[in-house]
Design a protein around this motif. Structure first.
Motif, PDB file in Angstrom:
ATOM      1  N   UNK A  22     -51.137   7.483  16.010  1.00 36.13           N
ATOM      2  CA  UNK A  22     -50.637   6.213  15.744  1.00 36.13           C
ATOM      3  C   UNK A  22     -49.684   5.824  17.109  1.00 36.13           C
ATOM      4  N   UNK A  23     -49.571   4.542  17.564  1.00 36.95           N
ATOM      5  CA  UNK A  23     -48.906   4.218  18.549  1.00 36.95           C
ATOM      6  C   UNK A  23     -48.723   2.893  18.562  1.00 36.95           C
ATOM      7  N   UNK A  24     -47.788   2.415  19.586  1.00 40.56           N
ATOM      8  CA  UNK A  24     -47.465   1.086  20.089  1.00 40.56           C
ATOM      9  C   UNK A  24     -47.276   0.825  21.370  1.00 40.56           C
ATOM     10  N   UNK A  25     -47.800  -0.275  21.755  1.00 44.65           N
ATOM     11  CA  UNK A  25     -47.887  -0.730  23.261  1.00 44.65           C
ATOM     12  C   UNK A  25     -46.475  -0.185  23.996  1.00 44.65           C
ATOM     13  N   UNK A  26     -46.405   0.647  24.932  1.00 44.66           N
ATOM     14  CA  UNK A  26     -45.373   0.807  25.646  1.00 44.66           C
ATOM     15  C   UNK A  26     -44.331   1.601  25.212  1.00 44.66           C
TER      16      UNK A  26
ATOM     17  N   UNK B  89     -45.959  -3.411   8.683  1.00 47.03           N
ATOM     18  CA  UNK B  89     -47.136  -2.766   9.084  1.00 47.03           C
ATOM     19  C   UNK B  89     -48.204  -3.825   9.164  1.00 47.03           C
ATOM     20  N   UNK B  90     -49.230  -3.725  10.205  1.00 43.95           N
ATOM     21  CA  UNK B  90     -50.273  -4.713  10.004  1.00 43.95           C
ATOM     22  C   UNK B  90     -51.224  -4.203   9.252  1.00 43.95           C
ATOM     23  N   UNK B  91     -52.407  -4.871   9.071  1.00 47.41           N
ATOM     24  CA  UNK B  91     -53.383  -4.569   8.130  1.00 47.41           C
ATOM     25  C   UNK B  91     -54.090  -3.279   8.464  1.00 47.41           C
ATOM     26  N   UNK B  92     -54.828  -2.656   7.437  1.00 48.35           N
ATOM     27  CA  UNK B  92     -55.862  -1.506   7.843  1.00 48.35           C
ATOM     28  C   UNK B  92     -55.008  -0.198   7.020  1.00 48.35           C
ATOM     29  N   UNK B  93     -54.147  -0.440   6.035  1.00 45.72           N
ATOM     30  CA  UNK B  93     -53.550   0.911   5.352  1.00 45.72           C
ATOM     31  C   UNK B  93     -54.551   1.211   4.311  1.00 45.72           C
ATOM     32  N   UNK B  94     -54.481   2.293   3.975  1.00 48.56           N
ATOM     33  CA  UNK B  94     -55.218   2.964   2.920  1.00 48.56           C
ATOM     34  C   UNK B  94     -55.594   2.021   1.785  1.00 48.56           C
ATOM     35  N   UNK B  95     -54.290   1.650   1.308  1.00 49.52           N
ATOM     36  CA  UNK B  95     -54.528   0.829  -0.115  1.00 49.52           C
ATOM     37  C   UNK B  95     -55.254  -0.524   0.184  1.00 49.52           C
ATOM     38  N   UNK B  96     -55.339  -0.897   1.176  1.00 52.69           N
ATOM     39  CA  UNK B  96     -56.200  -2.187   1.481  1.00 52.69           C
ATOM     40  C   UNK B  96     -57.614  -2.046   1.896  1.00 52.69           C
TER      41      UNK B  96
ATOM     42  N   UNK C  86     -58.265   2.516  11.850  1.00 51.71           N
ATOM     43  CA  UNK C  86     -57.942   1.825  10.618  1.00 51.71           C
ATOM     44  C   UNK C  86     -57.082   0.675  10.951  1.00 51.71           C
ATOM     45  N   UNK C  87     -56.121   0.778  11.600  1.00 56.14           N
ATOM     46  CA  UNK C  87     -55.119  -0.132  11.880  1.00 56.14           C
ATOM     47  C   UNK C  87     -55.291  -0.589  13.307  1.00 56.14           C
ATOM     48  N   UNK C  88     -55.346  -1.878  13.518  1.00 58.51           N
ATOM     49  CA  UNK C  88     -55.509  -2.367  15.008  1.00 58.51           C
ATOM     50  C   UNK C  88     -54.943  -3.874  14.902  1.00 58.51           C
ATOM     51  N   UNK C  89     -53.511  -3.805  15.112  1.00 58.74           N
ATOM     52  CA  UNK C  89     -52.589  -5.214  14.683  1.00 58.74           C
ATOM     53  C   UNK C  89     -51.864  -5.450  16.061  1.00 58.74           C
ATOM     54  N   UNK C  90     -50.778  -6.286  15.818  1.00 57.68           N
ATOM     55  CA  UNK C  90     -50.009  -6.707  16.696  1.00 57.68           C
ATOM     56  C   UNK C  90     -48.564  -7.134  16.007  1.00 57.68           C
ATOM     57  N   UNK C  91     -47.819  -6.868  16.514  1.00 61.15           N
ATOM     58  CA  UNK C  91     -46.337  -7.598  16.175  1.00 61.15           C
ATOM     59  C   UNK C  91     -46.220  -8.994  16.252  1.00 61.15           C
ATOM     60  N   UNK C  92     -47.385  -9.787  16.645  1.00 66.72           N
ATOM     61  CA  UNK C  92     -47.440 -11.157  16.652  1.00 66.72           C
ATOM     62  C   UNK C  92     -47.439 -11.685  15.395  1.00 66.72           C
ATOM     63  N   UNK C  93     -48.039 -10.941  14.444  1.00 70.05           N
ATOM     64  CA  UNK C  93     -48.193 -11.424  12.884  1.00 70.05           C
ATOM     65  C   UNK C  93     -47.121 -11.081  11.993  1.00 70.05           C
ATOM     66  N   UNK C  94     -46.104 -10.657  12.625  1.00 71.99           N
ATOM     67  CA  UNK C  94     -44.826 -10.477  11.620  1.00 71.99           C
ATOM     68  C   UNK C  94     -44.501 -11.743  11.059  1.00 71.99           C
TER      69      UNK C  94
ATOM     70  N   UNK D 232     -44.686  -9.176  20.598  1.00 74.70           N
ATOM     71  CA  UNK D 232     -45.977  -9.265  21.260  1.00 74.70           C
ATOM     72  C   UNK D 232     -46.555  -7.612  21.797  1.00 74.70           C
ATOM     73  N   UNK D 233     -46.643  -6.859  20.770  1.00 74.51           N
ATOM     74  CA  UNK D 233     -46.930  -5.554  20.993  1.00 74.51           C
ATOM     75  C   UNK D 233     -48.370  -4.958  20.042  1.00 74.51           C
ATOM     76  N   UNK D 234     -49.257  -4.591  20.836  1.00 76.08           N
ATOM     77  CA  UNK D 234     -50.387  -4.042  20.104  1.00 76.08           C
ATOM     78  C   UNK D 234     -49.948  -2.707  19.335  1.00 76.08           C
ATOM     79  N   UNK D 235     -50.688  -2.524  18.274  1.00 75.50           N
ATOM     80  CA  UNK D 235     -50.382  -1.240  17.742  1.00 75.50           C
ATOM     81  C   UNK D 235     -51.690  -0.590  17.044  1.00 75.50           C
ATOM     82  N   UNK D 236     -51.663   0.535  16.446  1.00 78.26           N
ATOM     83  CA  UNK D 236     -52.766   1.323  16.013  1.00 78.26           C
ATOM     84  C   UNK D 236     -52.700   2.342  15.282  1.00 78.26           C
ATOM     85  N   UNK D 237     -53.562   2.581  14.347  1.00 76.40           N
ATOM     86  CA  UNK D 237     -53.400   3.782  13.563  1.00 76.40           C
ATOM     87  C   UNK D 237     -54.829   4.541  13.233  1.00 76.40           C
ATOM     88  N   UNK D 238     -55.060   5.668  13.738  1.00 77.59           N
ATOM     89  CA  UNK D 238     -56.392   6.458  13.305  1.00 77.59           C
ATOM     90  C   UNK D 238     -56.231   7.277  12.459  1.00 77.59           C
ATOM     91  N   UNK D 239     -57.121   7.645  11.617  1.00 74.61           N
ATOM     92  CA  UNK D 239     -57.236   8.660  10.693  1.00 74.61           C
ATOM     93  C   UNK D 239     -58.535   9.614  11.002  1.00 74.61           C
TER      94      UNK D 239
END
Length: 281
Positions: free
Chosen positions: A265-269, A243-250, A208-216, A196-203
């Protein structure tokens, strides 16, 4: 605890992050942040220290990978249901395992190389699991007893090399600099629920990526157990968990990295990392 390694490449020293966000030197306690240092006994020794009694490290310090001496850099592919959907892939029935070269491992803010002849270098923010005790044929119920902690990882990937050049995924995953890890190893006692950790990646400042480990699809305990039935895991080994959605390939159309761009990029905590891309020489 937040354990780290600081200093020039190849000359890193062990440290920890104190409650004020300052680096404290651990050189007088452990020679480095290795598997021995993050064993249950090693972590108990470090946890007993008073951080304010340790030397304060001043200045703007480069951070290296928060762990060294690992034997295996294991990765899991297509482990987020929403990421599988964006790539058009079927949900895996079992975890997909591939390996990164140990040469890909680097500090969280070091430059990332765009390989020669690359046209499809991509980003992937991932939760990395760091092993604290040897794991071989462990049950899912026992798996978390083998985990020392967690870190942020950028599973940088060259998609043409990975998908279109035949063979396994590894050739698109193992280039030098393709495994930024850190900024620190956060011990598992500080992460009560890794699912239950939020995660992101900005370019370049765009999210681009704004997800959570909940969807593993397969959680941390399942992955540690599963991998241990094929690869013996040793203290210090790293498993990146997808990885959650939002990669360049997608993206539609796809978007890939070029030299001179910035990934954040980062992950909550678990902290954040940032890399500038450069052309490989």
């Amino acid at each position: 605890m937040k354990l780290l390694r600081y200093g020039p490449p190849g000359q890193e020293k062990p440290g920890l992050l104190d409650a004020n966000g300052q680096i404290r030197d651990l050189s007088g306690t452990v020679p480095d942040i290795t598997g021995a240092a993050i064993s249950p006994e090693g972590l108990a020794k470090l946890a007993a220290l008073d951080p304010t009694s340790l030397p304060l490290v001043g200045g703007d310090q480069r951070l290296g990978s928060p762990v060294t001496g690992l034997k295996n850099f294991v990765c899991i592919g297509l482990n987020y249901a929403d990421h599988a959907a964006e790539t058009g892939a079927a949900i895996p029935k079992e975890p997909i395992i591939f390996m990164k070269s140990l040469g890909a491992l680097q500090g969280p803010n070091d430059q990332v190389e765009i390989p020669k002849n690359s046209v499809k270098t991509d980003w992937e923010v991932e939760l990395a699991v760091i092993i604290g005790t040897r794991a071989k044929y462990v049950s899912e119920a026992d798996a978390m007893n083998h985990v020392a902690g967690y870190a942020v990882c950028n599973d940088v990937s060259e998609r043409e090399f990975q998908i279109e050049r035949g063979g396994t995924w590894d050739k698109g995953k193992g280039h030098d600099t393709f495994g930024p890890l850190g900024p620190w190893l956060v011990t598992k006692d500080e992460v009560p629920d890794p699912q239950n950790l939020s995660m992101f990646c900005d370019i370049d400042g765009k999210r681009f990526q704004d997800g959570s480990t909940r969807t593993m699809i397969f959680g941390v305990a399942k992955l540690v157990s599963y991998v241990s039935h094929f690869i013996t895991l040793h203290p210090g080994d790293v498993i990146t968990t997808g990885t959650p959605p939002g990669v360049g390939m997608g993206q539609k159309p796809p978007v890939f990295l070029k030299a001179g761009q910035t990934m954040r990029l980062g992950i909550e905590g678990l902290g954040e990392q940032q890399q500038v891309t450069v052309a490989a020489e």
